[in-house]
Design a protein around this motif. Sequence first.
Motif, short mmCIF file in Angstrom:
data_model
loop_
_atom_site.label_atom_id
_atom_site.label_comp_id
_atom_site.label_asym_id
_atom_site.label_seq_id
_atom_site.Cartn_x
_atom_site.Cartn_y
_atom_site.Cartn_z
N GLN A 181 1.22 -1.39 -0.65
CA GLN A 181 0.24 0.15 -0.12
C GLN A 181 0.63 1.16 0.11
O GLN A 181 0.70 2.61 -0.40
N ALA A 182 1.60 0.90 0.61
CA ALA A 182 2.46 2.38 0.33
C ALA A 182 3.77 2.55 -0.41
O ALA A 182 3.51 3.90 -0.50
N THR A 183 4.16 1.47 -1.42
CA THR A 183 4.51 1.77 -2.62
C THR A 183 3.59 1.77 -3.64
O THR A 183 3.41 3.03 -4.40
N ARG A 184 2.16 1.87 -3.39
CA ARG A 184 1.37 2.51 -4.53
C ARG A 184 1.05 3.35 -4.05
O ARG A 184 1.33 4.21 -5.14
N ALA A 185 1.18 3.71 -3.25
CA ALA A 185 0.73 5.19 -2.66
C ALA A 185 1.49 6.26 -2.51
O ALA A 185 1.56 7.34 -3.23
N VAL A 186 3.01 5.75 -3.30
CA VAL A 186 4.00 6.79 -4.18
C VAL A 186 4.07 6.83 -5.12
O VAL A 186 4.04 7.91 -5.83
N THR A 187 3.63 5.78 -5.92
CA THR A 187 3.26 6.11 -7.69
C THR A 187 2.24 7.11 -7.54
O THR A 187 2.41 7.83 -8.75
N GLY A 188 1.17 6.65 -6.91
CA GLY A 188 -0.14 7.45 -6.87
C GLY A 188 0.42 9.54 -6.82
O GLY A 188 0.23 9.79 -7.46
N GLU A 189 1.20 9.07 -6.14
CA GLU A 189 2.23 10.79 -5.59
C GLU A 189 2.94 11.51 -6.91
O GLU A 189 1.58 12.38 -7.57
N LEU A 190 3.41 10.07 -7.10
CA LEU A 190 3.91 11.03 -8.52
C LEU A 190 3.38 11.11 -9.61
O LEU A 190 3.54 12.06 -10.16
N LEU A 191 2.17 10.39 -9.85
CA LEU A 191 1.31 10.06 -11.45
C LEU A 191 0.53 11.59 -10.88
O LEU A 191 0.09 12.47 -12.21
N LYS A 192 0.14 12.09 -9.75
CA LYS A 192 -0.94 13.04 -9.78
C LYS A 192 -0.40 14.26 -9.76
O LYS A 192 -0.78 15.08 -9.64
N THR A 193 0.75 14.14 -9.19
CA THR A 193 1.85 15.74 -8.69
C THR A 193 2.04 15.63 -10.13
O THR A 193 1.79 17.12 -10.72
N LEU A 194 3.28 15.04 -11.63
CA LEU A 194 2.96 14.87 -12.09
C LEU A 194 1.08 15.74 -13.45
O LEU A 194 2.09 16.82 -14.39
N SER A 195 0.53 14.95 -13.32
CA SER A 195 -0.47 15.31 -14.15
C SER A 195 -1.24 17.05 -13.70
O SER A 195 -1.46 17.49 -14.79
N GLY A 196 -1.06 16.88 -12.70
CA GLY A 196 -1.20 18.68 -12.35
C GLY A 196 -0.56 18.88 -13.08
O GLY A 196 -0.70 20.54 -13.53
N LYS A 197 0.53 19.35 -12.57
CA LYS A 197 1.22 19.99 -12.95
C LYS A 197 1.38 20.95 -14.54
O LYS A 197 2.24 21.71 -15.05
N LEU A 198 1.86 19.24 -15.52
CA LEU A 198 1.16 19.46 -16.86
C LEU A 198 -0.72 19.90 -17.27
O LEU A 198 -0.49 20.69 -18.47
#
Length: 194
Positions: free
Chosen positions: A32-49
């Motif tokens: 779950q902690a691993t998934r959370a970190v991938t989720g954070e990367l994708l969410k932050t990047l997609s927001g900025k993009l």
Amino acid sequence: MRPMPSLLAALALASTPMLAQAESAATPEQMQATRAVTGELLKTLSGKLQESMKANGPAESISVCKTIAPQIALGLADKTGWKITRVGTRVRNVDMGTPNVWQHKALAHLNADLKSGAKPETLEWSEVVTENGMPTLHYAKAIVLQTQCLACHGTAAQLAPGVADKLKANYPHDQATGYAPGQLRGAVVISRPL
Ligand code: HEC
């Protein structure tokens, strides 16, 4: 103790890492902690993009992917102590996006699962292997192409104005065009000791 025939002893030694590999698994909390970190990367990047695409258009947003995507990954790697990167099925950033042997295998699994109808949102593949005597989780979260990605990853006709030139200047070996929505574009990959 009875002496062990040397062949058996050699076999026992040789099979130890395989046993360790089969027996160790990540706990649900670790997954779950691993998934959370991938989720954070994708969410932050997609927001900025998305923000930059709206404000500046696709050609001027290439710099977001070029500088901010690696920054977000490195920031999360610093925070967690894990290795975190994005890799591609066909690569744009040769240095950061080229899959290693394990990542290549993971992409093949993800692609097969996607083709047999797995949901892109939850598509992932992972394995625990023993590295330097430590159980290590290798994890890959699928990144599937969406319509809004075509401006920079679609066919020549679909690329937004100015994008082809900017890509040529920044990524002379770019392979990451010609994708269609629904195709596997790559994965966020993490490797971490357990
Ligand atoms: C504004 C143009 C642009 C858009 C829109 C865009 N990308 Fe990219 N993409 C890039 C650039 C530039 C890179 C190379 C980044 C780098 O240097 O690390 C890249 C790299 C990637 C990578 C890393 C692997 C590689 O080949 O280097 C993935 C995965 C990826 N993009 C997926 C997507 C997905 C999925 C979307 C849509 C949600 C998307 N991109 C939308 C420009 C774009």
